[in-house]
Design a protein around this motif. Structure first.
Motif, short mmCIF file in Angstrom:
data_model
loop_
_atom_site.label_atom_id
_atom_site.label_comp_id
_atom_site.label_asym_id
_atom_site.label_seq_id
_atom_site.Cartn_x
_atom_site.Cartn_y
_atom_site.Cartn_z
N CYS A 1 3.49 -5.43 -13.54
CA CYS A 1 2.57 -4.93 -14.56
C CYS A 1 2.00 -3.60 -14.07
CB CYS A 1 1.43 -5.91 -14.82
SG CYS A 1 0.25 -6.07 -13.46
N HIS A 2 1.32 -2.91 -14.94
CA HIS A 2 0.57 -1.72 -14.56
C HIS A 2 -0.92 -2.03 -14.66
CE1 HIS A 2 4.17 0.96 -14.82
NE2 HIS A 2 3.45 1.67 -13.96
N LEU A 3 -1.64 -1.77 -13.59
CA LEU A 3 -3.10 -1.84 -13.61
C LEU A 3 -3.61 -0.43 -13.38
CD1 LEU A 3 -3.74 -5.11 -11.57
CD2 LEU A 3 -3.87 -4.79 -14.05
N ARG A 4 -4.14 0.15 -14.49
CA ARG A 4 -4.46 1.58 -14.49
C ARG A 4 -3.18 2.35 -14.14
NH1 ARG A 4 -8.29 -0.51 -16.91
NH2 ARG A 4 -10.35 -0.80 -15.97
N ASP A 5 -3.21 3.11 -13.06
CA ASP A 5 -2.04 3.93 -12.72
C ASP A 5 -1.19 3.29 -11.63
OD1 ASP A 5 -3.94 4.19 -10.75
OD2 ASP A 5 -3.65 6.35 -10.46
N LYS A 6 -1.47 2.03 -11.29
CA LYS A 6 -0.75 1.37 -10.20
C LYS A 6 0.34 0.44 -10.73
CE LYS A 6 -4.25 1.37 -6.54
NZ LYS A 6 -5.05 0.51 -5.62
N PHE A 7 1.54 0.53 -10.14
CA PHE A 7 2.63 -0.40 -10.40
C PHE A 7 2.41 -1.61 -9.49
CE2 PHE A 7 6.85 -2.19 -9.73
CZ PHE A 7 7.41 -2.15 -11.00
N LYS B 1 0.86 -1.18 0.00
CA LYS B 1 0.00 0.00 0.00
C LYS B 1 0.90 1.24 0.00
CE LYS B 1 -3.68 -2.33 2.56
NZ LYS B 1 -4.38 -2.48 3.86
N GLY B 2 0.67 2.13 -0.93
CA GLY B 2 1.52 3.30 -1.02
C GLY B 2 1.84 3.65 -2.46
N SER B 3 2.96 4.31 -2.64
CA SER B 3 3.32 4.86 -3.96
C SER B 3 3.84 3.79 -4.91
CB SER B 3 4.38 5.94 -3.78
OG SER B 3 5.59 5.35 -3.34
N ASN B 4 3.84 4.15 -6.20
CA ASN B 4 4.48 3.28 -7.19
C ASN B 4 5.97 3.17 -6.92
OD1 ASN B 4 2.11 2.75 -8.52
ND2 ASN B 4 2.43 4.27 -10.13
N LYS B 5 6.54 4.27 -6.45
CA LYS B 5 7.98 4.30 -6.21
C LYS B 5 8.41 3.23 -5.19
CE LYS B 5 11.74 7.39 -4.73
NZ LYS B 5 12.07 8.75 -4.21
N VAL B 6 7.63 3.09 -4.13
CA VAL B 6 8.00 2.13 -3.10
C VAL B 6 7.86 0.70 -3.63
CG1 VAL B 6 5.74 1.87 -1.97
CG2 VAL B 6 7.81 1.62 -0.63
N ASN B 7 6.88 0.46 -4.53
CA ASN B 7 6.72 -0.87 -5.11
C ASN B 7 7.79 -1.17 -6.15
OD1 ASN B 7 4.13 -2.37 -4.16
ND2 ASN B 7 3.55 -0.21 -4.26
N GLU B 8 8.21 -0.16 -6.87
CA GLU B 8 9.32 -0.34 -7.80
C GLU B 8 10.60 -0.69 -7.03
OE1 GLU B 8 9.38 3.32 -9.91
OE2 GLU B 8 7.55 2.88 -11.04
N ALA B 9 10.78 -0.04 -5.88
CA ALA B 9 11.95 -0.33 -5.05
C ALA B 9 11.90 -1.74 -4.50
CB ALA B 9 12.03 0.68 -3.91
#
Length: 480
Positions: A438-444, A414-422
Motif C-alpha cells: 500500500c502507499h501511506l502518504r509518500d511511502k511504499f 528503512k530507505g527508498s521506495n525503490k528498495v521496498n518495491e524490489a
C-alpha cells in the motif's frame, strides 16, 4: 447424475475438499502461471456428449489448481482474511440444495426469518445499540448484503433519496436534477476505493477528507470541508467513516465525526469491513464507540468471522430509509402477508432482487463455534500480528509504519521506495509467501495480514526468516 451417484460423488468431494484443506500448506501459495494459461488446456467448446465425473475431478488438479491462489494457505498474508470453516461449507451445501431465491417472506419464510434473527444475534455480539435491532418491533434492522461495497452503495442511494425528499418537501420547485448536481458526500482519504465507486454509481460528488498523522478522519478537517462546500452552494448529505482501513487498519474518529453528522443532518455510514469482527471481543469493542451516531453500519463476517463468502452484515436505524429508496411492488411479487408488519421482504433492502439463503452459514458457524470460540479465533490472529511486529522491531533495517491494532502489520525497509518495491517483487516472485503493498502518504509499504484459519506462530516465524533473507539480497544488490 441420480441420487445414488450423488451420494457417492458427494462423499468423494467432501474427501477431496478435506484433503485439500489438510494439505494446503504443502501447495505453493501463489500460482506459477502466465495470463491465458487455461484456454489451451480445455476444448474450445462445450462437449456434445456428457463427460464423466472422474474426468472432471482429474482435470481439477491438472487445470484448475495450477492457477489457484491459495487464500487459505498459512503462508497467505495478502489483502485481508477471507473466512473459511467446515460448518460454513456444510451450510453452503444445504443452501445450494434448498435453492430458494429469498426475495420475499413468501418466497421462503425460513430464509427471511432466520436472516432477521441471525442479524439480531450478531448485533448483540457486537453490543450494537438496540435501535439497530429488529426485535421488540424496533424501527431498525439488519440485512445480509453481498459485500461491503454493496452496503456502502445501498446506504448512499438511500441517503440520496432521503435528502432529495427532504429538500423537495421544503422547496417543491426544486427538481431532482437540480438537487443531484449539488449533493456532496465525504470520506477519509484512506477510505476504500469502493466508496469512490459508490459515488460514481450514485452520481454524486465524493470528496476525500485529509486524514491526520494516525491516518484517521477527524472532526476539524470534516467541519472545514463542510463550511467550504456550503459556502459554495453545495449540499452535504452523506459521510462514510472507516473503522479499520484497508491500507493500514486505521480508525476514523467516530466520537468526533458522529455528532457533526447528526447536527448537520447528514447520513453517517460506518464501514468496518475487516475490523468489525473483532468488536465481538470486549477488549476491542471500544473501537466501535460512536456507532450510536450512525444511520447505517456494515462489516464482513466473510472476512474474519469464519462465515464463507459472501456474507456482509449491514444494519440501519430506520429500515424505512431503505425501503423508501428501493421499494417496488409488481403484482407477481406481492403476497398476502407483506403488510402485516410482522415480516421483512429483503428485496426492498438491496440492489439485486434475488438472494441466497446466506443466514444458514451464520447459524451453523455461531452454533458450532459459540461466541467464545469466535473470540478465541480473533485473539489468536491479533497475537500473531503482534508477534510479527516484535520480530520487525528487533531488526534495525526495518520500520513499522502504522500502529498495529488488530491483525495487520504495515512495515518496510528503512530507505527508498525503490528498495521496498524490489523487496516485494522478490517476495512474490519466490512464491513462498504472498504479500500486497500500500502507499501511506509518500511511502511504499508492505502489508503483512494474518489471514489463514490454520496459521500458527511457526508460519509467521518462517515468513519472517524468508523476508529477512530476501531483504539481505536486495540491500546487497543495491550496494553493488
Amino acid at each position: 447424475m441420480n441420487t445414488s451417484e450423488f451420494r457417492r460423488r458427494g462423499k468423494e468431494m467432501v474427501d477431496y475438499v478435506a484433503n485439500y484443506m489438510e494439505g494446503i500448506e504443502g501447495r505453493q501459495v501463489y500460482p506459477d502461471v502466465e495470463p491465458g494459461y487455461l484456454r489451451p488446456l480445455i476444448p474450445d467448446s462445450a462437449p456434445q456428449e456428457p463427460d464423466t465425473f472422474e474426468d472432471i475431478i482429474n482435470d481439477i488438479e491438472k487445470i484448475i489448481m495450477p492457477g489457484v491462489t491459495h487464500w487459505h494457505s498459512p503462508y497467505f498474508f495478502a489483502y485481508f482474511p477471507t473466512a473459511s470453516s467446515y460448518p460454513a461449507m456444510l451450510a453452503d451445501m444445504l443452501c445450494g440444495a434448498i435453492g430458494c431465491i429469498g426475495f420475499s417472506w413468501a418466497a421462503s419464510p425460513a430464509c427471511t426469518e432466520l436472516e432477521t434473527v441471525m442479524m439480531d444475534w450478531l448485533g448483540k455480539m457486537l453490543e450494537l445499540p438496540k435501535a439497530f435491532l429488529t426485535e421488540n418491533a424496533g424501527e431498525g434492522g439488519g440485512v445480509i448484503q453481498g459485500s461491503a461495497s454493496e452496503a456502502t452503495l445501498v446506504a448512499l442511494l438511500a441517503a440520496r433519496t432521503k435528502a432529495i425528499h427532504r429538500l423537495q418537501a421544503a422547496s417543491p420547485e426544486l427538481t431532482q436534477a437540480a438537487i443531484m448536481e449539488k449533493l456532496v458526500a465525504y470520506s477519509s482519504d484512506q477510505a476504500h476505493s469502493s466508496v469512490e465507486r459508490a459515488g460514481l454509481i450514485g452520481g454524486v460528488k465524493l470528496k476525500a477528507i485529509p486524514s491526520d498523522g494516525n491516518f484517521a478522519m477527524r472532526a476539524s478537517a470534516l467541519q472545514e470541508a463542510l463550511e467550504r462546500d456550503r459556502a459554495a452552494g453545495l449540499i452535504p448529505f452523506f459521510v462514510v467513516a472507516t473503522l479499520g482501513t484497508t491500507t493500514c487498519c486505521s480508525f476514523d474518529n467516530l466520537l468526533e465525526v458522529g455528532p457533526i453528522c447528526n447536527k448537520e443532518d447528514m447520513w453517517l455510514h460506518v464501514d468496518a469491513a475487516y475490523a468489525g469482527s473483532a468488536f465481538i471481543c470486549p477488549e476491542f469493542r471500544h473501537l466501535l464507540n460512536g456507532v450510536e451516531f450512525a444511520d447505517s453500519f456494515n462489516f464482513n463476517p466473510h472476512k474474519w468471522l469464519l462465515v464463507n463468502f459472501d456474507c456482509s452484515a449491514m444494519w440501519v436505524k430506520k429500515r424505512s430509509d431503505l425501503t423508501g429508496a428501493f421499494r417496488l411492488d409488481p403484482t407477481y411479487l406481492k403476497h398476502s402477508h407483506q403488510d402485516s408488519g410482522l415480516i421483512t421482504d429483503y428485496r426492498h433492502w438491496q440492489i439485486p432482487l434475488g438472494r441466497r439463503f446466506r443466514s444458514l452459514k451464520m447459524w451453523f458457524v455461531f452454533r458450532m463455534y459459540g461466541v467464545k470460540g469466535l473470540q478465541a479465533y480473533i485473539r489468536k490472529h491479533v497475537q500473531l500480528s503482534h508477534e510479527f511486529e516484535s520480530l520487525v522491531l528487533q531488526d534495525p533495517r526495518f520500520e513499522i509504519c502504522a500502529e498495529v491494532t488488530l491483525g495487520l502489520v504495515c512495515f518496510r525497509l528503512k530507505g527508498s521506495n525503490k528498495v521496498n518495491e524490489a523487496l516485494l517483487q522478490r517476495i512474490n516472485s519466490a512464491k513462498k509467501i504472498h504479500l500486497v503493498p500500500c502507499h501511506l502518504r509518500d511511502k511504499f509499504v508492505l502489508r503483512f495480514a494474518i489471514c489463514s484459519r490454520t496459521v500458527e506462530s511457526a508460519h509467521v516465524q518462517r515468513a519472517w526468516e524468508h523476508i529477512k533473507e530476501l531483504a539481505a539480497d536486495v540491500l546487497r544488490a543495491e550496494r553493488e
